[in-house]
Structures are given as structure tokens and as C-alpha cells.
Design an enzyme around this catalytic site. Structure first.
Site, PDB file in Angstrom:
ATOM      1  N   LYS A 188       0.844  -1.197   0.000  1.00  0.00           N
ATOM      2  CA  LYS A 188       0.000   0.000   0.000  1.00  0.00           C
ATOM      3  C   LYS A 188       0.885   1.256   0.000  1.00  0.00           C
ATOM      4  O   LYS A 188       2.088   1.176   0.224  1.00  0.00           O
ATOM      5  CB  LYS A 188      -0.932  -0.021   1.222  1.00  0.00           C
ATOM      6  CG  LYS A 188      -1.820  -1.256   1.298  1.00  0.00           C
ATOM      7  CD  LYS A 188      -2.675  -1.418   0.057  1.00  0.00           C
ATOM      8  CE  LYS A 188      -3.940  -2.238   0.221  1.00  0.00           C
ATOM      9  NZ  LYS A 188      -3.809  -3.677   0.383  1.00  0.00           N
TER      10      LYS A 188
HETATM   11  C1  LIG Z   1      -5.107  -4.581   0.882  1.00  0.00           C
HETATM   12  C2  LIG Z   1      -6.582  -4.527   0.983  1.00  0.00           C
HETATM   13  C3  LIG Z   1      -7.263  -5.061   2.070  1.00  0.00           C
HETATM   14  C4  LIG Z   1      -6.578  -5.891   3.136  1.00  0.00           C
HETATM   15  O1  LIG Z   1      -5.652  -5.211   3.892  1.00  0.00           O
HETATM   16  P1  LIG Z   1      -4.491  -6.051   4.640  1.00  0.00           P
HETATM   17  O2  LIG Z   1      -3.750  -4.989   5.383  1.00  0.00           O
HETATM   18  O3  LIG Z   1      -3.666  -6.688   3.578  1.00  0.00           O
HETATM   19  O4  LIG Z   1      -5.140  -7.026   5.538  1.00  0.00           O
HETATM   20  C5  LIG Z   1      -8.625  -4.886   2.130  1.00  0.00           C
HETATM   21  N1  LIG Z   1      -9.306  -4.226   1.184  1.00  0.00           N
HETATM   22  C6  LIG Z   1      -8.688  -3.709   0.098  1.00  0.00           C
HETATM   23  C7  LIG Z   1      -9.493  -2.976  -0.918  1.00  0.00           C
HETATM   24  C8  LIG Z   1      -7.310  -3.863  -0.050  1.00  0.00           C
HETATM   25  O5  LIG Z   1      -6.707  -3.388  -1.140  1.00  0.00           O
END
Ligand SMILES: *Cc1c(COP(=O)(O)O)cnc(C)c1O
Length: 383
Positions: A188
Site C-alpha cells: 500500500k
Molecule cells: C489490501 C486490501 C485489504 C486488506 O488489507 P491487509 O492490510 O492486507 O489485511 C482490504 N481491502 C482492500 C481494498 C485492499 O486493497
């Protein structure tokens, strides 16, 4: 014919700060021997994030999925939750783990977010909330969603995993709805390696999530509800503080990269950039295009394969749709006939390499390759 890249161009690279700051923090942690449970690094990161995101109430957790799962749990919902099929599996899995039934709503072809015109027809006696996802950092139609929620007395939850730093109508994205989840996973925009947070607009809810992430403990001798362990440790929090220091610079670089892509992709038929809204400051987490097979002369899947031959790695976000997961096949709302736009879009979307280190020359070259693929596709067809 453009040459292949010598080294692979990945779709993204985690944002990593220069190592000395993190080493110093790890040293501090080792010296204090406070490794987890709301230590100094945790508190400093929480304050830093509240400041950067302009949020009053925020609870840090060990990943975005837990942020959603516990955030939803804190709202005491039951029955059905209207959501989108065009998202990462975690969104609907967080409903599953709360014993809530997802009801899939089709998406808007421009924003790729839940189609606000189709929400009301899905509301039943059982509906307790709307769970929207700000896909690729573009805000859902937050004002109209709130109107519907007010009319039917529903809670509004946002998966803001892509929307770190998104500002809409001059307000931080987390101002909208009852809560917004953020993910700090390595891929992210902002990361703590693994991590996440729930932003809420009320101190009681913040406190409840703080308890839920610590086994539902109210204090050392009282356990008030069934929680989980979802605490973010000191080492990850400390590294997060160092990442936060460079986030603004990274976003400025990405803004320039986005503009460069847009400039060189503009005149290629069948390639449409997912643009941001007029009154929005985007997160700059992804750069995404849609490939229209008829105009481009080739399917998205083939473009993906062709780009790999040039050492350019892209991603087909979010393929497959959540509504296609095996355990939802008995749901009426999961049937493809009810989700025509999502089923079209999922075959068109391609996220291109996007990270601050990506050089402008490389972007130009990626665009040239895409243009070449397009021209050749047309030629192959007419032969
Ligand atoms: C990455 C992501 C998640 C999950 O987050 P994690 O930190 O990997 O558990 C949930 N929703 C969306 C849209 C994502 O891109």
C-alpha cells in the site's frame, strides 16, 4: 519494435525509508524492552497518523483485514450488508467472520465504486449497513450513500485501503461514514510492513475498538466482550513513523508519474485512464487503465501477457470478483446477471507499474510499448 526492459519492472515497490532511522528506533525498543501493547512507538505513530490524515479518532491494528473485522464487530450489526463485488477478498471476508451476509451491488462504470443508484433496491428488513470501498483511492458517492443510510437507519462502513490521504470536498476521506478502514500492508502507499487502522468519528467507538483488538479487555481484570489479538507491535510502529516522514515526498513523485502516464497514453485508442474526481485529491496508490478490446484491438488479458514479454509486470485488480467466490454461489445477489458492469469491468482493468522510484524515461517506454502492442494488434487482425 521497442526493446524489452533489461530488468523486470514490477507493478509496485514498497516504500522503504533510509535504514538508519529505523535502526535507531529498534535500538530504543530493545533498550526499553517494551515490545508491544501501546508503547511509545505505537503512540507516536498514532499521533503522527492522526495529524497527517487529519483524524480525531484512530485505532492502530496489525493489518487492514483485522481493522475491518473488528471495526464491523464494534458496530453490533446483524443480517445483511450491501457491498461491492469489485474489491479485495478481505472486504467480504470481514463480513463472513462477523456472521453477516454480503449482498452484492453492481458498480459504477466510471468510478468503479458501488453504484449508488442500485443500493436502494437491495435494501430489505434484514439490511443493517452499507460497506463501500474507495476503489483505487477514488471516493464512493459518499453524500448520496449517507442519505440512503439516514433514510433506512443503516450504518456506513468504508474500506479505505486505497484511500490513504484522499481528500474529498476539502475533507479527509474518513470524515464520511461511521468508520473507515486503512491498510498499511507493504504494497500500500503507506506501510508498516503489515498493519492497519480504523478511523471513526466518535471516541466511544475508538475505545471499543481499542478493547476489541486486545481480547475485549476493559482493564486488567475485566473482559467485556469477545475480542481478538490484533495489536500492532513496536518494531512495526517504529518503522511506520520513518515511512510517514517520507510519504508526502513519495506522493509528489507519484503525482508527476501519473501525469507522465496520462500524457503518453492519451492518444492510444482503447486505453482509458481511471481519472480522479473533480473535487478530489487522490491518494496516488495506483495507476489504473481500462483496456477496451474493440478499440484497442486486443483483450486486457493478452495485453497483460504481451507486457510480460517486455519485462513489464501489471495486475488485473480485482480478478476474480468477490461474488464469484465458491461460498457465495447460493446468493441471488452474486449471480452475474445481477452484476453486469462489474463483470465487464473486471475484464478491462489493468494496474500499471507505479512507485516513486519509477523513472520518467521508463514510463515513456512503457507507454511506447503499449502503443506498439496496439498498432501490431490492428495489423495482425487486418492480415
Ligand atoms: C489490501 C486490501 C485489504 C486488506 O488489507 P491487509 O492490510 O492486507 O489485511 C482490504 N481491502 C482492500 C481494498 C485492499 O486493497
Amino acid at each position: 519494435m521497442p526493446e524489452k526492459f533489461e530488468n523486470p519492472i514490477p507493478v509496485n515497490k514498497p516504500l522503504i525509508p533510509e535504514i538508519n532511522g529505523s535502526l535507531k528506533r529498534i535500538e530504543e525498543i530493545f533498550n526499553t524492552k517494551w515490545l508491544t501493547n501501546n508503547g511509545e512507538q505505537h503512540q507516536e505513530l498514532e499521533t503522527g497518523l492522526k495529524d497527517y490524515l487529519n483524524i480525531d479518532y484512530l485505532s492502530l491494528v496489525n493489518n487492514g483485514t483485522m481493522a475491518l473485522l473488528l471495526g464491523i464487530k464494534s458496530l453490533d450489526l446483524n443480517g445483511e450488508v450491501i457491498t461491492t463485488p469489485f474489491t479485495f477478498p478481505a472486504t467480504t471476508q470481514a463480513l463472513d467472520w462477523n456472521n453477516l451476509q454480503p449482498v452484492f451491488c453492481d458498480i459504477d462504470p466510471i468510478t468503479l465504486n458501488i453504484d449508488v443508484n442500485k443500493i436502494e433496491s437491495l435494501i430489505t428488513e434484514e439490511t443493517s449497513a452499507i460497506l463501500g470501498v474507495h476503489v483505487f483511492g477514488n471516493p464512493c458517492d459518499v453524500e448520496r450513500i449517507q442519505k440512503i443510510a439516514d433514510k433506512y437507519n443503516l450504518k456506513v462502513i468504508y474500506d479505505g485501503a486505497h484511500a490513504f490521504g484522499t481528500i474529498y470536498n476539502g475533507k479527509p476521506i474518513s470524515t464520511y461514514g461511521d468508520m473507515t478502514m486503512f491498510s498499511f500492508h507493504a504494497t500500500k502507499l503507506f506501510n508498516t510492513i503489515e498493519g492497519g487502522a480504523v478511523a471513526v468519528n466518535d471516541s466511544l467507538l475508538e475505545k471499543k475498538i481499542d478493547q476489541l483488538k486486545n481480547f475485549g479487555m476493559i482493564n486488567k481484570e475485566e473482559v467485556g466482550m469477545s475480542g481478538l489479538n490484533a495489536k500492532l507491535n513496536e518494531v512495526q510502529a517504529g518503522i511506520g513513523i520513518e515511512v510517514l516522514k517520507i510519504i508526502q515526498y513519495e506522493r509528489i513523485k507519484r503525482k508527476k508519474i501519473k501525469e507522465t502516464y496520462e500524457k503518453y497514453l492519451k492518444n492510444i485508442p482503447g486505453v482509458r485512464v481511471i481519472t480522479t474526481l473533480e473535487n478530489e485529491e487522490n491518494s496516488y496508490q495506483y495507476f489504473v487503465v481500462k483496456i477496451n478490446e474493440l478499440e484497442f484491438g486486443m483483450s486486457r488479458d493478452l495485453v497483460y501477457e504481451k507486457l510480460k514479454e517486455y519485462n513489464v509486470y501489471t495486475r488485473k485488480y480485482f480478478n476474480p470478483l468477490c461474488s464469484d467466490f465458491p461460498w457465495y454461489q447460493n446468493l441471488d445477489s452474486a449471480k452475474s446477471i445481477n452484476l453486469p458492469t462489474a463483470h465487464r469491468i473486471v475484464n478491462e482493468v489493468l494496474t500499471l507499474p507505479f512507485y516513486g522510484e519509477l523513472e520518467l524515461e521508463a514510463i515513456k517506454k512503457i507507454c511506447k510499448i503499449i502503443e506498439y502492442i496496439h498498432k501490431n494488434a490492428k495489423k495482425e487482425k487486418s492480415n
